[in-house]
Design a protein around this motif. Structure first.
Motif, PDB file in Angstrom:
ATOM      1  N   TYR A  71       0.835  -1.204   0.000  1.00 21.65           N
ATOM      2  CA  TYR A  71       0.000   0.000   0.000  1.00 21.65           C
ATOM      3  C   TYR A  71       0.870   1.255   0.000  1.00 21.65           C
ATOM      4  CZ  TYR A  71      -3.330   3.461   1.939  1.00 21.65           C
ATOM      5  OH  TYR A  71      -4.105   4.564   2.167  1.00 21.65           O
ATOM      6  N   LEU A  72       1.837   1.321   0.888  1.00 19.99           N
ATOM      7  CA  LEU A  72       2.671   2.517   1.017  1.00 19.99           C
ATOM      8  C   LEU A  72       3.620   2.702  -0.161  1.00 19.99           C
ATOM      9  CD1 LEU A  72       3.502   2.320   4.841  1.00 19.99           C
ATOM     10  CD2 LEU A  72       1.854   3.826   3.697  1.00 19.99           C
ATOM     11  N   GLU A  73       3.979   1.604  -0.830  1.00 24.40           N
ATOM     12  CA  GLU A  73       4.857   1.700  -1.996  1.00 24.40           C
ATOM     13  C   GLU A  73       4.094   1.871  -3.300  1.00 24.40           C
ATOM     14  OE1 GLU A  73       7.590  -1.546  -2.083  1.00 24.40           O
ATOM     15  OE2 GLU A  73       8.462  -1.086  -0.119  1.00 24.40           O
ATOM     16  N   GLY A  74       2.770   1.959  -3.216  1.00 25.26           N
ATOM     17  CA  GLY A  74       1.976   2.206  -4.412  1.00 25.26           C
ATOM     18  C   GLY A  74       1.776   1.007  -5.306  1.00 25.26           C
ATOM     19  N   LEU A  75       1.994  -0.194  -4.765  1.00 23.17           N
ATOM     20  CA  LEU A  75       1.846  -1.404  -5.578  1.00 23.17           C
ATOM     21  C   LEU A  75       0.395  -1.838  -5.689  1.00 23.17           C
ATOM     22  CD1 LEU A  75       4.895  -3.430  -4.201  1.00 23.17           C
ATOM     23  CD2 LEU A  75       4.774  -2.000  -6.263  1.00 23.17           C
ATOM     24  N   ILE A  76      -0.428  -1.450  -4.728  1.00 18.80           N
ATOM     25  CA  ILE A  76      -1.849  -1.788  -4.771  1.00 18.80           C
ATOM     26  C   ILE A  76      -2.668  -0.555  -4.413  1.00 18.80           C
ATOM     27  CG2 ILE A  76      -1.594  -4.249  -4.229  1.00 18.80           C
ATOM     28  CD1 ILE A  76      -2.289  -3.561  -1.324  1.00 18.80           C
ATOM     29  N   GLU A  77      -3.917  -0.580  -4.826  1.00 22.39           N
ATOM     30  CA  GLU A  77      -4.874   0.459  -4.454  1.00 22.39           C
ATOM     31  C   GLU A  77      -5.685  -0.051  -3.269  1.00 22.39           C
ATOM     32  OE1 GLU A  77      -8.995   2.355  -6.244  1.00 22.39           O
ATOM     33  OE2 GLU A  77      -7.406   1.777  -7.640  1.00 22.39           O
ATOM     34  N   VAL A  78      -5.887   0.787  -2.279  1.00 18.57           N
ATOM     35  CA  VAL A  78      -6.597   0.376  -1.070  1.00 18.57           C
ATOM     36  C   VAL A  78      -7.717   1.368  -0.770  1.00 18.57           C
ATOM     37  CG1 VAL A  78      -6.449  -0.058   1.411  1.00 18.57           C
ATOM     38  CG2 VAL A  78      -4.566  -0.755  -0.095  1.00 18.57           C
ATOM     39  N   GLU A  79      -8.928   0.843  -0.627  1.00 20.07           N
ATOM     40  CA  GLU A  79     -10.065   1.638  -0.188  1.00 20.07           C
ATOM     41  C   GLU A  79     -10.436   1.179   1.218  1.00 20.07           C
ATOM     42  OE1 GLU A  79     -14.828   2.270  -1.137  1.00 20.07           O
ATOM     43  OE2 GLU A  79     -13.513   1.477  -2.711  1.00 20.07           O
ATOM     44  N   LEU A  80     -10.216   2.049   2.198  1.00 14.93           N
ATOM     45  CA  LEU A  80     -10.524   1.723   3.579  1.00 14.93           C
ATOM     46  C   LEU A  80     -11.935   2.181   3.922  1.00 14.93           C
ATOM     47  CD1 LEU A  80      -7.135   2.685   5.252  1.00 14.93           C
ATOM     48  CD2 LEU A  80      -8.016   0.375   4.838  1.00 14.93           C
ATOM     49  N   ALA A  81     -12.664   1.327   4.628  1.00 15.69           N
ATOM     50  CA  ALA A  81     -14.042   1.630   5.013  1.00 15.69           C
ATOM     51  C   ALA A  81     -14.230   1.275   6.477  1.00 15.69           C
ATOM     52  CB  ALA A  81     -15.027   0.836   4.152  1.00 15.69           C
ATOM     53  N   PRO A  82     -15.054   2.025   7.213  1.00 14.26           N
ATOM     54  CA  PRO A  82     -15.369   1.624   8.588  1.00 14.26           C
ATOM     55  C   PRO A  82     -15.909   0.192   8.613  1.00 14.26           C
ATOM     56  CG  PRO A  82     -16.189   3.832   8.147  1.00 14.26           C
ATOM     57  CD  PRO A  82     -15.718   3.277   6.832  1.00 14.26           C
ATOM     58  N   GLN A  83     -15.569  -0.540   9.655  1.00 11.23           N
ATOM     59  CA  GLN A  83     -15.864  -1.977   9.677  1.00 11.23           C
ATOM     60  C   GLN A  83     -17.354  -2.274   9.549  1.00 11.23           C
ATOM     61  OE1 GLN A  83     -14.669  -4.598  13.190  1.00 11.23           O
ATOM     62  NE2 GLN A  83     -12.995  -4.870  11.734  1.00 11.23           N
ATOM     63  N   GLY A  84     -18.177  -1.588  10.317  1.00 10.88           N
ATOM     64  CA  GLY A  84     -19.616  -1.827  10.220  1.00 10.88           C
ATOM     65  C   GLY A  84     -20.167  -1.403   8.878  1.00 10.88           C
ATOM     66  N   THR A  85     -19.624  -0.317   8.320  1.00 10.44           N
ATOM     67  CA  THR A  85     -20.048   0.136   6.997  1.00 10.44           C
ATOM     68  C   THR A  85     -19.710  -0.892   5.940  1.00 10.44           C
ATOM     69  OG1 THR A  85     -19.793   2.461   7.620  1.00 10.44           O
ATOM     70  CG2 THR A  85     -19.773   1.956   5.274  1.00 10.44           C
ATOM     71  N   LEU A  86     -18.502  -1.478   6.038  1.00  5.43           N
ATOM     72  CA  LEU A  86     -18.109  -2.501   5.074  1.00  5.43           C
ATOM     73  C   LEU A  86     -19.060  -3.688   5.128  1.00  5.43           C
ATOM     74  CD1 LEU A  86     -16.105  -3.616   3.007  1.00  5.43           C
ATOM     75  CD2 LEU A  86     -14.730  -4.486   4.912  1.00  5.43           C
ATOM     76  N   ALA A  87     -19.398  -4.137   6.324  1.00  3.81           N
ATOM     77  CA  ALA A  87     -20.326  -5.258   6.466  1.00  3.81           C
ATOM     78  C   ALA A  87     -21.676  -4.925   5.848  1.00  3.81           C
ATOM     79  CB  ALA A  87     -20.494  -5.616   7.943  1.00  3.81           C
ATOM     80  N   GLU A  88     -22.168  -3.709   6.092  1.00  6.57           N
ATOM     81  CA  GLU A  88     -23.474  -3.327   5.550  1.00  6.57           C
ATOM     82  C   GLU A  88     -23.428  -3.126   4.040  1.00  6.57           C
ATOM     83  OE1 GLU A  88     -27.552  -2.343   5.421  1.00  6.57           O
ATOM     84  OE2 GLU A  88     -26.271  -3.555   6.722  1.00  6.57           O
ATOM     85  N   ARG A  89     -22.317  -2.658   3.506  1.00  4.57           N
ATOM     86  CA  ARG A  89     -22.190  -2.523   2.046  1.00  4.57           C
ATOM     87  C   ARG A  89     -22.285  -3.888   1.375  1.00  4.57           C
ATOM     88  NH1 ARG A  89     -17.009   1.010   0.584  1.00  4.57           N
ATOM     89  NH2 ARG A  89     -17.861   0.705  -1.536  1.00  4.57           N
TER      90      ARG A  89
END
Length: 456
Positions: free
Chosen positions: A301-319
């Motif tokens: 993530y920090l070296e730009g090798l992957i794209e990361v979308e962070l979401a609140p844990q409960g929000t991720l479950a509901e999505r």
């Protein structure tokens, strides 16, 4: 080698076909290569020529266990320029030829009680490019996908699976599809760049690895499916090391897919599970709630090798749950007043640590709740191509039971997948489970497989 499985590959001298032939030979198959020239020369547009070479394969090998149709006619014509002779040529090679092969070879597969059929199609059927001249090609590949789904039902009871592999842009090695195709190739490449968050052209080995996976005995649970070797989205259950579908993640590693988008709570733990796919460079994008102590995840993530979308844990479950419930989006108070709602969370870094892409601002609306006006942020639902789930117990209809905290994200993940595969520590007959004990209804599950190895 006399008892080794026999595979027939059309277009086996082409750049994709030859990679498939090589991979099948490496996995112990005897391969008959059908092409315009060579030991099994054939004119795929001519029915008698196709039937004759199929009979010859049966005569020389005594059986046929695998059919891979990798040949294709790529004649160009827009709707206004389309004529019946050109269309017949394309349909004959791309659709009719594999049907003639099946008419000759499937009776033997039925008699021996097993067989594998793989059609190489194209993701242009699902994502039509802005290239009107590809109409005949897209039509033919769509017809072949439909045929695979129908054949899977009619042949499944005889132990024969029929699947499609739908590659995206796969230029020949050395670059270029030929001078006469240069303009079309340029438009296709531009379309790929526009559609993919992480543009990457396939290489023939990507397709070959997926074909080799589909013809394995372990892939008997897959039939009537169209799989993309690159860029698939997969929701994966688990929290830390609890409830992780270890067997399915391991099989995905063997299968060879790249450019994956993974939706999960945390992308594995150090040196286990999804972290192994990260280390192998197979994941391009992750939607997760946290990075945790996963050093490989943090590094990429920090070296730009992957794209990361962070979401609140409960929000991720509901999505995930919302995706399975058919909802497009929902409002939640979680994240209001933070970068979750206002945007600016880094999604991809550059080589010098600069932020190349950040999360966009989200819609915020005010609603009255319990008599008090409050701001809510709009969160979009998540649906994925596949979902991998780990259950303690499942019946053959997919009804599943989870053990204690191993339940975690698994039910929501299962709902989000268009094709959901449950690996179960124990599989029982339908009707064996107490309905009140079922945590995940089988309506959300398409496949059930036996979990391998030790229970985690």
């Amino acid at each position: 080698m006399a008892d080794a499985p026999v595979a027939l590959v059309t277009g086996g001298a082409g750049f994709i076909g030859s990679a498939i032939v090589q991979r099948l030979e490496e996995t112990g198959h005897r391969v008959a290569v059908l092409d315009r020239e060579g030991d099994y020369a054939v004119d795929l547009a001519d029915e008698q020529s196709v039937r004759d070479v199929a009979r010859r394969v049966l005569s020389e090998f005594g059986r046929c266990d695998v059919i891979v149709h990798a040949a294709a006619s790529f004649a160009l014509a827009s709707l206004t320029d389309l004529d019946v002779d050109l269309l017949r040529q394309v349909m004959a090679v791309n659709v009719e030829a594999p049907m003639w092969l099946l008419q000759e070879l499937s009776p033997g597969m039925v008699e021996q009680g097993h067989g594998r059929v793989v059609f190489i199609v194209s993701d242009t059927y699902f994502n039509p490019p802005p290239v009107p001249e590809m109409l005949p090609y897209v039509m033919s590949k769509g017809a072949l996908i439909g045929a695979a789904r129908s054949l899977a039902k009619t042949l499944g009871s005889d132990g024969i699976t029929v699947n499609c592999v739908a590659p995206g842009m796969t230029p020949p090695p050395g670059g270029g599809m030929g001078a006469d195709m240069a303009e079309v190739e340029e438009r296709l490449v531009e379309d790929v760049r526009r559609r993919q968050a992480v543009p990457r052209s396939l290489v023939p080995d990507d397709v070959a690895h997926l074909v080799a996976f589909l013809v394995r005995p372990e892939a008997e649970m897959l039939t009537g499916q169209t799989l993309c070797p690159d860029g698939m989205s997969i929701a994966v259950g688990g929290f830390g090391v609890a409830g992780v579908p270890w067997s399915l993640v391991s099989a995905l590693g063997d299968q060879g897919a790249r450019g994956l988008t993974i939706v999960t709570n945390n992308c594995g733990v150090n040196d286990a599970g999804l972290a192994l796919l990260l280390r192998a460079g197979r994941i391009d994008r992750v939607i997760a709630s946290y990075i945790g102590t996963n050093r490989e995840f943090a590094r990429q993530y920090l070296e730009g090798l992957i794209e990361v979308e962070l979401a609140p844990q409960g929000t991720l479950a509901e999505r995930l749950r919302a995706g399975g419930a058919g909802l497009a989006a929902f409002y939640t108070p979680t994240g209001v007043g933070t970068m979750v709602a206002e945007g600016g969370l880094p999604r991809r870094f550059g080589p010098a640590g600069e932020v190349l892409e950040a999360s966009p601002p989200k819609e915020v609306r005010r609603f009255r709740r319990s008599g008090v006006e409050q701001d809510f942020v709009l969160e979009e639902a998540i649906s994925t191509d596949f979902a991998f789930v780990r259950a303690t117990l499942a019946d053959r209809h997919g009804n599943a039971v989870f053990h204690a905290s191993a339940r975690n994200f698994n039910p929501d993940v299962a709902m989000a997948g268009r094709i959901t595969v449950v690996e179960a520590e124990r599989i029982v007959d339908a009707g064996s489970l107490d309905p009140d004990s079922v945590h995940l209804p089988g309506i959300f599950v398409q496949r059930v497989v036996q979990a391998a190895g030790a229970v985690h």
